[in-house]
Design a protein around this motif. Structure first.
Motif, PDB file in Angstrom:
ATOM      1  N   PHE A   1     -12.397   2.101  16.806  1.00 26.93           N
ATOM      2  CA  PHE A   1     -11.846   3.096  15.881  1.00 26.93           C
ATOM      3  C   PHE A   1     -10.347   2.863  15.683  1.00 26.93           C
ATOM      4  N   GLU A   2      -9.658   2.597  16.788  1.00 22.56           N
ATOM      5  CA  GLU A   2      -8.211   2.421  16.701  1.00 22.56           C
ATOM      6  C   GLU A   2      -7.840   1.081  16.060  1.00 22.56           C
ATOM      7  N   LEU A   3      -8.717   0.104  16.181  1.00 22.85           N
ATOM      8  CA  LEU A   3      -8.500  -1.156  15.458  1.00 22.85           C
ATOM      9  C   LEU A   3      -8.552  -0.915  13.953  1.00 22.85           C
ATOM     10  N   LEU A   4      -9.465  -0.049  13.532  1.00 28.98           N
ATOM     11  CA  LEU A   4      -9.556   0.284  12.110  1.00 28.98           C
ATOM     12  C   LEU A   4      -8.321   1.055  11.649  1.00 28.98           C
ATOM     13  N   VAL A   5      -7.764   1.878  12.546  1.00 28.15           N
ATOM     14  CA  VAL A   5      -6.515   2.583  12.230  1.00 28.15           C
ATOM     15  C   VAL A   5      -5.406   1.567  11.994  1.00 28.15           C
ATOM     16  N   GLU A   6      -5.274   0.612  12.913  1.00 27.56           N
ATOM     17  CA  GLU A   6      -4.230  -0.403  12.792  1.00 27.56           C
ATOM     18  C   GLU A   6      -4.418  -1.273  11.555  1.00 27.56           C
ATOM     19  N   ALA A   7      -5.673  -1.487  11.181  1.00 23.03           N
ATOM     20  CA  ALA A   7      -5.957  -2.351  10.034  1.00 23.03           C
ATOM     21  C   ALA A   7      -5.788  -1.617   8.694  1.00 23.03           C
ATOM     22  N   GLY A   8      -5.523  -0.323   8.758  1.00 23.54           N
ATOM     23  CA  GLY A   8      -5.268   0.429   7.533  1.00 23.54           C
ATOM     24  C   GLY A   8      -6.486   0.989   6.838  1.00 23.54           C
ATOM     25  N   TYR A   9      -7.604   1.108   7.546  1.00 27.77           N
ATOM     26  CA  TYR A   9      -8.827   1.611   6.930  1.00 27.77           C
ATOM     27  C   TYR A   9      -8.934   3.138   6.960  1.00 27.77           C
ATOM     28  N   THR A  10      -7.993   3.803   7.594  1.00 30.04           N
ATOM     29  CA  THR A  10      -8.014   5.258   7.660  1.00 30.04           C
ATOM     30  C   THR A  10      -6.918   5.828   6.769  1.00 30.04           C
ATOM     31  N   LYS A  11      -6.812   7.158   6.775  1.00 33.32           N
ATOM     32  CA  LYS A  11      -5.783   7.829   5.983  1.00 33.32           C
ATOM     33  C   LYS A  11      -4.563   8.187   6.837  1.00 33.32           C
ATOM     34  N   ILE A  12      -4.402   7.500   7.956  1.00 37.20           N
ATOM     35  CA  ILE A  12      -3.189   7.649   8.759  1.00 37.20           C
ATOM     36  C   ILE A  12      -1.999   7.168   7.927  1.00 37.20           C
ATOM     37  N   TYR A  13      -0.920   7.952   7.913  1.00 40.05           N
ATOM     38  CA  TYR A  13       0.278   7.531   7.187  1.00 40.05           C
ATOM     39  C   TYR A  13       1.486   7.552   8.108  1.00 40.05           C
ATOM     40  N   TRP A  14       2.538   6.808   7.717  1.00 35.99           N
ATOM     41  CA  TRP A  14       3.697   6.576   8.582  1.00 35.99           C
ATOM     42  C   TRP A  14       5.001   7.114   8.012  1.00 35.99           C
ATOM     43  N   GLU A  15       4.986   7.479   6.728  1.00 37.77           N
ATOM     44  CA  GLU A  15       6.216   7.905   6.069  1.00 37.77           C
ATOM     45  C   GLU A  15       6.672   9.278   6.569  1.00 37.77           C
ATOM     46  N   THR A  16       7.967   9.439   6.696  1.00 36.02           N
ATOM     47  CA  THR A  16       8.538  10.728   7.057  1.00 36.02           C
ATOM     48  C   THR A  16       8.503  11.654   5.842  1.00 36.02           C
ATOM     49  N   PRO A  17       8.066  12.894   6.006  1.00 34.20           N
ATOM     50  CA  PRO A  17       8.012  13.818   4.852  1.00 34.20           C
ATOM     51  C   PRO A  17       9.383  14.007   4.209  1.00 34.20           C
ATOM     52  N   SER A  18       9.361  14.216   2.895  1.00 29.77           N
ATOM     53  CA  SER A  18      10.615  14.371   2.159  1.00 29.77           C
ATOM     54  C   SER A  18      10.835  15.795   1.664  1.00 29.77           C
ATOM     55  N   ASP A  19       9.856  16.687   1.886  1.00 30.43           N
ATOM     56  CA  ASP A  19      10.009  18.071   1.444  1.00 30.43           C
ATOM     57  C   ASP A  19       9.328  19.017   2.434  1.00 30.43           C
ATOM     58  N   ALA A  20       9.489  20.309   2.189  1.00 31.80           N
ATOM     59  CA  ALA A  20       8.955  21.331   3.091  1.00 31.80           C
ATOM     60  C   ALA A  20       7.433  21.265   3.163  1.00 31.80           C
ATOM     61  N   TYR A  21       6.788  21.007   2.029  1.00 32.41           N
ATOM     62  CA  TYR A  21       5.325  20.904   2.016  1.00 32.41           C
ATOM     63  C   TYR A  21       4.850  19.774   2.934  1.00 32.41           C
ATOM     64  N   GLY A  22       5.536  18.638   2.856  1.00 30.63           N
ATOM     65  CA  GLY A  22       5.156  17.502   3.688  1.00 30.63           C
ATOM     66  C   GLY A  22       5.284  17.809   5.172  1.00 30.63           C
ATOM     67  N   TRP A  23       6.367  18.491   5.530  1.00 31.96           N
ATOM     68  CA  TRP A  23       6.549  18.858   6.935  1.00 31.96           C
ATOM     69  C   TRP A  23       5.522  19.893   7.375  1.00 31.96           C
ATOM     70  N   PHE A  24       5.191  20.841   6.477  1.00 30.25           N
ATOM     71  CA  PHE A  24       4.170  21.844   6.802  1.00 30.25           C
ATOM     72  C   PHE A  24       2.821  21.168   7.039  1.00 30.25           C
ATOM     73  N   TYR A  25       2.497  20.201   6.177  1.00 30.49           N
ATOM     74  CA  TYR A  25       1.221  19.498   6.343  1.00 30.49           C
ATOM     75  C   TYR A  25       1.206  18.711   7.650  1.00 30.49           C
ATOM     76  N   LEU A  26       2.315  18.041   7.948  1.00 23.95           N
ATOM     77  CA  LEU A  26       2.395  17.221   9.163  1.00 23.95           C
ATOM     78  C   LEU A  26       2.306  18.069  10.430  1.00 23.95           C
ATOM     79  N   LEU A  27       3.051  19.169  10.469  1.00 25.00           N
ATOM     80  CA  LEU A  27       3.188  19.955  11.695  1.00 25.00           C
ATOM     81  C   LEU A  27       2.142  21.056  11.864  1.00 25.00           C
ATOM     82  N   VAL A  28       1.607  21.554  10.741  1.00 22.97           N
ATOM     83  CA  VAL A  28       0.713  22.713  10.832  1.00 22.97           C
ATOM     84  C   VAL A  28      -0.670  22.438  10.240  1.00 22.97           C
TER      85      VAL A  28
END
Length: 300
Positions: free
Chosen positions: A116-143
């Motif tokens: 499963f984690e190999l698929l994460v590393e290979a980019g087959y999941t919806k895991i993202y790495w970008e830092t949120p740029s607005d309040a909505y993004g932080w709310f989604y990330l943290l809550v």
């Protein structure tokens, strides 16, 4: 591009495996200074992830389980009792048996979880790495995403757990975890590996269809490990609608009740909820007494 080393060890499997590959496997084992992850074979990636997951989980198990065992099971109060109200009545070898089973199961479960984690590393999941740029993004990330993660996994695990109690699956798969009715922190990973893998699968499946920041994902998986230990230590904070240690203790003593992982809603909906505070040992009566649960049934 390699994730910065400062992020690597603490935040996310991709960064952690890169750190291990660069500073442990390449430098210490292979004597290679140049870091070229694109040249790593699938077998190497799998093996490093397997070892990493195994070491991380064993470290969690052999750090927190002894600590909670000492705090709740070994320390005595002024009346000479421990906080967990545990007296090892199911045998002096319970702890040793649970540690042996857990250690073996952790190694195997790490191996079947690594893909499963190999698929994460290979980019087959919806895991993202970008830092949120607005309040909505932080709310989604943290809550929002952690709440959806918990809700999804709680729903899936309730039904998977309930199915594992079916007579066709219980004896060959789930019975190992129910060997002892009176659990200890060391019971937390004392599963048949297939049992542990099935109940752990929803955590990894979630990110295949719902976006989740890699730090949120890593922290959520670590929190799952902590919660697994917590619900087996027999002590509870009695938080409304939360399936705590008391509820899970009743699952082990009553067998067909309280299948939930985090909340009691699915147990209420499915008719499998049992209020732990009406039953021994949480109703003031010790386990094993003939009338321990009889009185509670009258109350219900």
């Amino acid at each position: 591009m390699e994730l910065p080393t400062v992020i690597g060890l603490g935040f996310g499997f991709d960064g952690t495996t890169n750190w291990v590959n660069k500073h442990v496997v390449d430098k210490l084992i292979l004597g290679v200074d140049e870091f070229r992850p694109e040249t790593y074979s699938l077998a190497r990636k799998f093996f490093v992830l397997w070892v990493l997951l195994t070491v991380f989980t064993l470290a969690l198990y052999f750090t927190l389980c002894p600590l909670t065992y000492w705090l709740f099971y070994k320390r005595k109060n002024s009346k000479g009792k421990n906080l967990a109200d545990w007296d090892a009545r199911e045998g002096k070898d319970q702890i040793a048996n649970e540690i042996r089973l857990s250690s073996w199961s952790i190694v195997v479960m790490a191996g079947v979880t690594a893909p499963f984690e190999l698929l994460v590393e290979a980019g087959y999941t919806k895991i993202y790495w970008e830092t949120p740029s607005d309040a909505y993004g932080w709310f989604y990330l943290l809550v929002a995403s952690p709440l959806m993660f918990i809700t999804f996994s709680d729903t899936c695990i309730y039904w998977i757990h309930r199915v594992l109690h079916h007579r066709l699956l219980y004896a060959p798969i789930h019975k190992l975890h129910h060997k002892y009715k009176e659990t200890t922190p060391f019971s937390s990973y004392a599963f048949h590996p297939l049992d542990g893998w099935l109940q752990g699968m929803p955590y990894h499946v979630f990110v295949f269809f719902m976006p989740m920041h890699h730090i949120s994902y890593f922290v959520s998986l670590a929190a799952v490990g902590l919660w697994t230990i917590n619900i087996h230590d027999r002590t509870t904070l009695n938080i409304p609608f939360v399936n705590g240690a008391a509820h899970h203790t009743i699952h082990h003593t009553g067998f067909n009740y309280n299948y939930g992982q985090y909340f009691v809603f699915w147990d209420m909906f499915g008719g499998s909820y049992r209020d732990p505070f009406k039953y021994a040992p949480y109703n003031g009566k010790p386990l094993g007494k003939p009338d321990s649960n009889a009185a509670a049934k009258k109350v219900e």
